[in-house]
Design a protein around this motif. Structure first.
Motif, short mmCIF file in Angstrom:
data_model
loop_
_atom_site.label_atom_id
_atom_site.label_comp_id
_atom_site.label_asym_id
_atom_site.label_seq_id
_atom_site.Cartn_x
_atom_site.Cartn_y
_atom_site.Cartn_z
N VAL A 28 0.84 -1.20 0.00
CA VAL A 28 0.00 0.00 0.00
C VAL A 28 0.87 1.25 0.00
N SER A 29 1.90 1.27 0.83
CA SER A 29 2.80 2.43 0.89
C SER A 29 3.51 2.64 -0.44
N ALA A 30 3.96 1.55 -1.06
CA ALA A 30 4.65 1.66 -2.34
C ALA A 30 3.73 2.21 -3.43
N ILE A 31 2.50 1.74 -3.46
CA ILE A 31 1.54 2.19 -4.48
C ILE A 31 1.15 3.64 -4.25
N ARG A 32 1.05 4.06 -3.02
CA ARG A 32 0.65 5.43 -2.70
C ARG A 32 1.80 6.43 -2.76
N SER A 33 3.02 5.93 -2.81
CA SER A 33 4.19 6.81 -2.83
C SER A 33 4.34 7.51 -4.17
N PRO A 34 4.64 8.81 -4.14
CA PRO A 34 4.84 9.53 -5.41
C PRO A 34 6.20 9.23 -6.06
N SER A 35 7.13 8.65 -5.30
CA SER A 35 8.44 8.36 -5.86
C SER A 35 8.43 7.02 -6.61
N VAL A 36 9.39 6.87 -7.51
CA VAL A 36 9.50 5.66 -8.31
C VAL A 36 10.02 4.52 -7.43
N ASP A 37 9.36 3.39 -7.51
CA ASP A 37 9.75 2.22 -6.73
C ASP A 37 10.85 1.48 -7.49
N ARG A 38 12.02 1.41 -6.88
CA ARG A 38 13.16 0.76 -7.52
C ARG A 38 13.46 -0.62 -6.92
N SER A 39 12.50 -1.17 -6.19
CA SER A 39 12.69 -2.50 -5.61
C SER A 39 12.48 -3.57 -6.67
N HIS A 40 12.61 -4.83 -6.28
CA HIS A 40 12.41 -5.92 -7.24
C HIS A 40 10.96 -6.03 -7.72
N VAL A 41 10.01 -5.48 -6.96
CA VAL A 41 8.61 -5.46 -7.40
C VAL A 41 8.24 -4.11 -8.00
N GLY A 42 9.22 -3.24 -8.15
CA GLY A 42 8.99 -1.89 -8.66
C GLY A 42 8.24 -1.81 -9.98
N PRO A 43 8.61 -2.61 -10.98
CA PRO A 43 7.86 -2.54 -12.25
C PRO A 43 6.37 -2.83 -12.09
N VAL A 44 6.03 -3.77 -11.23
CA VAL A 44 4.61 -4.09 -11.00
C VAL A 44 3.94 -2.94 -10.26
N VAL A 45 4.62 -2.39 -9.27
CA VAL A 45 4.08 -1.25 -8.51
C VAL A 45 3.85 -0.07 -9.45
N GLU A 46 4.83 0.24 -10.27
CA GLU A 46 4.71 1.38 -11.18
C GLU A 46 3.60 1.17 -12.20
N THR A 48 0.93 -0.60 -11.69
CA THR A 48 -0.30 -0.44 -10.92
C THR A 48 -0.64 1.03 -10.74
N LYS A 49 0.35 1.86 -10.46
CA LYS A 49 0.14 3.31 -10.31
C LYS A 49 -0.44 3.91 -11.59
N VAL A 50 0.11 3.50 -12.74
CA VAL A 50 -0.39 4.01 -14.02
C VAL A 50 -1.83 3.59 -14.23
N LEU A 51 -2.14 2.34 -13.93
CA LEU A 51 -3.51 1.86 -14.07
C LEU A 51 -4.47 2.65 -13.18
N LEU A 52 -4.03 2.95 -11.97
CA LEU A 52 -4.90 3.66 -11.02
C LEU A 52 -5.22 5.08 -11.45
N THR A 53 -4.42 5.67 -12.33
CA THR A 53 -4.74 7.01 -12.83
C THR A 53 -6.00 6.99 -13.69
N GLN A 54 -6.40 5.81 -14.14
CA GLN A 54 -7.59 5.67 -14.97
C GLN A 54 -8.84 5.33 -14.16
N VAL A 55 -8.69 5.21 -12.85
CA VAL A 55 -9.79 4.81 -11.98
C VAL A 55 -10.03 5.92 -10.96
N THR A 56 -11.28 6.32 -10.79
CA THR A 56 -11.58 7.29 -9.75
C THR A 56 -11.82 6.55 -8.45
#
Length: 105
Positions: A28-46, A48-56
């Motif tokens: 939850v913290s990673a998805i809500r963070s405005p910074s780029v996630d550079r962890s091993h799950v970062g690509p999935v988190v990023e 997800t963030k892009v997808l969420l911009t399409q959902v209110t």
């Protein structure tokens, strides 16, 4: 991956006012963070963030694991069936007792 799949489902279904709940504070913290996630799950988190911009809606919120019995039961079930299943009307039978218990706490 579950967070990303939920976001995909919301986008493809055209859902509005969506609130996702997770008992993983780290995700939850990673998805809500405005910074780029550079962890091993970062690509999935990023993604997800892009997808969420399409959902209110409120996006992802953290809930305690003990308050998430229905999600736990679904995750346990999903790990054994090996196929994709979606419910939109009535909850599946495997959740009826969990929903009843949580409503009467």
């Amino acid at each position: 991956m579950a967070a990303r799949e939920g976001a995909i489902l919301a986008v493809e279904g055209g859902f509005n006012n969506v609130i996702f709940e997770s008992d993983s504070l780290q995700i939850v913290s990673a998805i809500r963070s405005p910074s780029v996630d550079r962890s091993h799950v970062g690509p999935v988190v990023e993604d997800t963030k892009v997808l969420l911009t399409q959902v209110t809606g409120d996006g992802f919120t953290h809930i305690r694991r003990v308050a998430n019995g229905a999600a736990h039961r679904l995750a346990r079930y999903a790990s054994h069936i090996g196929t994709t299943t979606t419910w939109f009307e009535e909850p599946p039978d495997l959740l009826i007792d969990v929903i009843f218990e949580e409503c009467n706490l």
